[in-house]
Scaffold this motif. Structure first.
Motif, PDB file in Angstrom:
ATOM      1  N   TYR A 167       0.847  -1.197   0.000  1.00  0.00           N
ATOM      2  CA  TYR A 167       0.000   0.000   0.000  1.00  0.00           C
ATOM      3  C   TYR A 167       0.880   1.244   0.000  1.00  0.00           C
ATOM      4  CZ  TYR A 167      -4.397  -2.506   0.789  1.00  0.00           C
ATOM      5  OH  TYR A 167      -5.506  -3.299   0.650  1.00  0.00           O
ATOM      6  N   LYS A 168       0.741   2.048  -1.022  1.00  0.00           N
ATOM      7  CA  LYS A 168       1.529   3.271  -1.147  1.00  0.00           C
ATOM      8  C   LYS A 168       0.701   4.472  -0.686  1.00  0.00           C
ATOM      9  CE  LYS A 168       2.668   2.002  -5.474  1.00  0.00           C
ATOM     10  NZ  LYS A 168       2.347   0.608  -5.431  1.00  0.00           N
ATOM     11  N   SER A 169       1.374   5.474  -0.160  1.00  0.00           N
ATOM     12  CA  SER A 169       0.697   6.551   0.562  1.00  0.00           C
ATOM     13  C   SER A 169       0.286   7.737  -0.311  1.00  0.00           C
ATOM     14  CB  SER A 169       1.586   7.049   1.711  1.00  0.00           C
ATOM     15  OG  SER A 169       2.806   7.566   1.192  1.00  0.00           O
ATOM     16  N   GLY A 170       0.293   7.578  -1.650  1.00  0.00           N
ATOM     17  CA  GLY A 170      -0.082   8.709  -2.500  1.00  0.00           C
ATOM     18  C   GLY A 170      -1.456   9.259  -2.192  1.00  0.00           C
ATOM     19  N   PRO A 181     -11.536  13.675   3.850  1.00  0.00           N
ATOM     20  CA  PRO A 181     -11.441  12.316   4.391  1.00  0.00           C
ATOM     21  C   PRO A 181     -11.141  11.286   3.309  1.00  0.00           C
ATOM     22  CG  PRO A 181     -13.730  12.946   4.152  1.00  0.00           C
ATOM     23  CD  PRO A 181     -12.924  14.165   3.809  1.00  0.00           C
ATOM     24  N   VAL A 182     -10.637  10.147   3.742  1.00  0.00           N
ATOM     25  CA  VAL A 182     -10.455   9.013   2.837  1.00  0.00           C
ATOM     26  C   VAL A 182     -11.525   7.971   3.155  1.00  0.00           C
ATOM     27  CG1 VAL A 182      -7.996   9.393   2.532  1.00  0.00           C
ATOM     28  CG2 VAL A 182      -8.776   7.890   4.360  1.00  0.00           C
ATOM     29  N   ILE A 183     -11.945   7.265   2.117  1.00  0.00           N
ATOM     30  CA  ILE A 183     -12.965   6.228   2.268  1.00  0.00           C
ATOM     31  C   ILE A 183     -12.401   4.923   1.735  1.00  0.00           C
ATOM     32  CG2 ILE A 183     -15.283   5.474   1.618  1.00  0.00           C
ATOM     33  CD1 ILE A 183     -16.034   8.421   1.370  1.00  0.00           C
ATOM     34  N   PRO A 184     -12.123   3.946   2.603  1.00  0.00           N
ATOM     35  CA  PRO A 184     -11.596   2.660   2.142  1.00  0.00           C
ATOM     36  C   PRO A 184     -12.717   1.793   1.552  1.00  0.00           C
ATOM     37  CG  PRO A 184     -11.898   2.617   4.518  1.00  0.00           C
ATOM     38  CD  PRO A 184     -12.281   4.003   4.068  1.00  0.00           C
ATOM     39  N   ILE A 185     -12.402   1.083   0.478  1.00  0.00           N
ATOM     40  CA  ILE A 185     -13.402   0.244  -0.192  1.00  0.00           C
ATOM     41  C   ILE A 185     -12.775  -1.107  -0.512  1.00  0.00           C
ATOM     42  CG2 ILE A 185     -14.927   0.005  -2.183  1.00  0.00           C
ATOM     43  CD1 ILE A 185     -15.087   3.022  -2.350  1.00  0.00           C
ATOM     44  N   ALA A 186     -13.428  -2.172  -0.074  1.00  0.00           N
ATOM     45  CA  ALA A 186     -12.996  -3.541  -0.373  1.00  0.00           C
ATOM     46  C   ALA A 186     -13.857  -4.097  -1.501  1.00  0.00           C
ATOM     47  CB  ALA A 186     -13.107  -4.418   0.871  1.00  0.00           C
ATOM     48  N   VAL A 205     -20.023 -10.214  -6.806  1.00  0.00           N
ATOM     49  CA  VAL A 205     -18.904  -9.375  -6.369  1.00  0.00           C
ATOM     50  C   VAL A 205     -19.401  -8.497  -5.225  1.00  0.00           C
ATOM     51  CG1 VAL A 205     -17.339  -7.504  -7.000  1.00  0.00           C
ATOM     52  CG2 VAL A 205     -17.795  -9.349  -8.630  1.00  0.00           C
ATOM     53  N   ASP A 206     -18.749  -8.616  -4.083  1.00  0.00           N
ATOM     54  CA  ASP A 206     -19.089  -7.770  -2.938  1.00  0.00           C
ATOM     55  C   ASP A 206     -18.273  -6.490  -2.982  1.00  0.00           C
ATOM     56  OD1 ASP A 206     -21.044  -9.028  -1.007  1.00  0.00           O
ATOM     57  OD2 ASP A 206     -19.660 -10.703  -1.309  1.00  0.00           O
ATOM     58  N   VAL A 207     -18.968  -5.377  -2.774  1.00  0.00           N
ATOM     59  CA  VAL A 207     -18.327  -4.066  -2.646  1.00  0.00           C
ATOM     60  C   VAL A 207     -18.698  -3.530  -1.268  1.00  0.00           C
ATOM     61  CG1 VAL A 207     -18.150  -1.724  -3.544  1.00  0.00           C
ATOM     62  CG2 VAL A 207     -18.501  -3.640  -5.124  1.00  0.00           C
ATOM     63  N   SER A 208     -17.703  -3.354  -0.418  1.00  0.00           N
ATOM     64  CA  SER A 208     -17.952  -2.879   0.945  1.00  0.00           C
ATOM     65  C   SER A 208     -17.275  -1.523   1.120  1.00  0.00           C
ATOM     66  CB  SER A 208     -17.405  -3.870   1.974  1.00  0.00           C
ATOM     67  OG  SER A 208     -17.631  -3.398   3.291  1.00  0.00           O
ATOM     68  N   ILE A 209     -18.092  -0.507   1.407  1.00  0.00           N
ATOM     69  CA  ILE A 209     -17.617   0.867   1.569  1.00  0.00           C
ATOM     70  C   ILE A 209     -17.453   1.145   3.059  1.00  0.00           C
ATOM     71  CG2 ILE A 209     -18.131   3.293   1.118  1.00  0.00           C
ATOM     72  CD1 ILE A 209     -19.975   2.262  -1.178  1.00  0.00           C
ATOM     73  N   GLY A 210     -16.242   1.462   3.453  1.00  0.00           N
ATOM     74  CA  GLY A 210     -15.961   1.670   4.864  1.00  0.00           C
ATOM     75  C   GLY A 210     -16.290   3.073   5.340  1.00  0.00           C
ATOM     76  N   PRO A 211     -16.261   3.288   6.646  1.00  0.00           N
ATOM     77  CA  PRO A 211     -16.503   4.621   7.204  1.00  0.00           C
ATOM     78  C   PRO A 211     -15.434   5.607   6.743  1.00  0.00           C
ATOM     79  CG  PRO A 211     -16.630   2.921   8.901  1.00  0.00           C
ATOM     80  CD  PRO A 211     -16.044   2.275   7.686  1.00  0.00           C
ATOM     81  N   GLU A 226      -4.019   2.604   8.536  1.00  0.00           N
ATOM     82  CA  GLU A 226      -5.400   2.394   8.967  1.00  0.00           C
ATOM     83  C   GLU A 226      -6.278   1.959   7.799  1.00  0.00           C
ATOM     84  OE1 GLU A 226      -9.022   4.790  11.273  1.00  0.00           O
ATOM     85  OE2 GLU A 226      -6.984   5.611  11.270  1.00  0.00           O
ATOM     86  N   VAL A 227      -6.080   2.575   6.631  1.00  0.00           N
ATOM     87  CA  VAL A 227      -6.813   2.178   5.433  1.00  0.00           C
ATOM     88  C   VAL A 227      -6.495   0.728   5.078  1.00  0.00           C
ATOM     89  CG1 VAL A 227      -7.006   2.549   2.937  1.00  0.00           C
ATOM     90  CG2 VAL A 227      -7.000   4.506   4.495  1.00  0.00           C
ATOM     91  N   GLU A 228      -5.216   0.386   5.077  1.00  0.00           N
ATOM     92  CA  GLU A 228      -4.788  -0.972   4.734  1.00  0.00           C
ATOM     93  C   GLU A 228      -5.378  -2.003   5.683  1.00  0.00           C
ATOM     94  OE1 GLU A 228      -0.633  -3.582   4.569  1.00  0.00           O
ATOM     95  OE2 GLU A 228      -0.560  -1.390   4.689  1.00  0.00           O
ATOM     96  N   GLU A 229      -5.327  -1.711   6.969  1.00  0.00           N
ATOM     97  CA  GLU A 229      -5.864  -2.658   7.955  1.00  0.00           C
ATOM     98  C   GLU A 229      -7.353  -2.882   7.741  1.00  0.00           C
ATOM     99  OE1 GLU A 229      -4.823  -1.022  11.703  1.00  0.00           O
ATOM    100  OE2 GLU A 229      -2.668  -1.470  11.499  1.00  0.00           O
ATOM    101  N   TRP A 230      -8.094  -1.803   7.453  1.00  0.00           N
ATOM    102  CA  TRP A 230      -9.537  -1.958   7.262  1.00  0.00           C
ATOM    103  C   TRP A 230      -9.834  -2.769   5.997  1.00  0.00           C
ATOM    104  CZ3 TRP A 230     -13.417  -1.419   3.835  1.00  0.00           C
ATOM    105  CH2 TRP A 230     -14.718  -1.541   4.330  1.00  0.00           C
TER     106      TRP A 230
END
Length: 257
Positions: A167-170, A181-186, A205-211, A226-230
């Motif tokens: 995971y790169k921090s760009g 804010p950033v929004i993590p998405i799996a 295909v599951d798309v999960s949008i995080g807080p 934190e994004v990577e962990e989520w």
């Protein structure tokens, strides 16, 4: 059967992208910005609809309530990248226009790349890292002020199912620079549309949008962890079969973000 259906979908993409690309380029002579973007999303909807009808690929989305609701609210979407599917899918799901950060070589793809070149996207030269990031910040700041969300793939390339890239921090650097804010998405797209695969399989295909994660007062590397962990925890929840036999390991990188 999977091969036959995949051939049909490839033909569908081909016969629709040619007229679409021409229409986009011609329309851009008098129409730009958000109206042209939604014209582009129409074709992406055809691509996703074709995947549903011809390939049997369905999507299941959760977490839409985590997206900002204000019309001009900025956000940076950081998305797990497993296949081309999520590249086409995300604009069809999001209520705001999106601006992708992508390598400039994509602009040379006939019809598709030509149409992309007419949109308000951020294309970068990967060989010029410092200049590329300055361009991302300068253009990203302007686009975010217009209510356009920035979308990036923090691993930088498509990652095989069950693996984790670096995971790169760009994306989080941009967030910290702009205060949005950033929004993590799996996304579990590799279950049906594997990386670099021509043959696709039916499935969900599951798309999960995080807080949304605030960036103000944060350091980019800390925020990216934190994004990577989520994302990686959510990937294991959504697709436990892919992670059952071996721990995640970094995949070979092909691009930078």
């Amino acid at each position: 059967m999977a091969l036959f259906r995949s051939v049909l979908h490839a033909l569908w993409m081909l016969v629709t992208v040619v007229p679409w690309g021409i229409i986009m380029c011609v329309s851009s002579l008098w129409k730009r910005g958000v109206p042209l973007y939604w014209m582009a999303v129409r074709w992406l909807g055809w691509a996703i609809g074709g995947a549903r009808v011809l390939l049997g690929i369905r999507t299941r989305v959760s977490g839409m309530e985590n997206l900002p609701t204000d019309k001009l609210a900025g956000a940076i979407l950081l998305v797990k990248h497993q296949s081309t599917l999520e590249t086409f899918l995300m604009p069809t799901l999001m209520p705001h226009p999106l601006a992708y950060v992508f390598k400039k070589e994509l602009l040379y793809i006939p019809f598709f790349g030509w149409a992309m070149a007419r949109l308000d996207m951020i294309h970068i030269d990967r060989s010029q890292r410092a200049q590329a990031f300055n361009k991302v910040v300068n253009q990203g700041r302007k686009l975010l002020a217009q209510g356009i969300w920035i979308i990036m793939f923090p691993e930088g390339t498509r990652i095989p199912r069950g693996q984790k890239g670096t995971y790169k921090s760009g994306g989080t650097r941009l967030a910290c620079e702009t205060g949005v804010p950033v929004i993590p998405i799996a996304v579990t797209s590799a279950k049906v549309w594997p990386r670099k695969a021509f043959i696709k399989r039916p499935g969900v295909v599951d798309v999960s949008i995080g807080p949304a994660i605030p960036s103000v007062g944060r350091k980019p590397d800390e925020l990216m962890r934190e994004v990577e962990e989520w994302i990686e925890a959510e990937m294991r929840r959504l697709d436990p079969e892919a992670y059952a036999n071996s721990p995640s390991r970094p995949a070979r990188q092909e691009a930078v973000s």
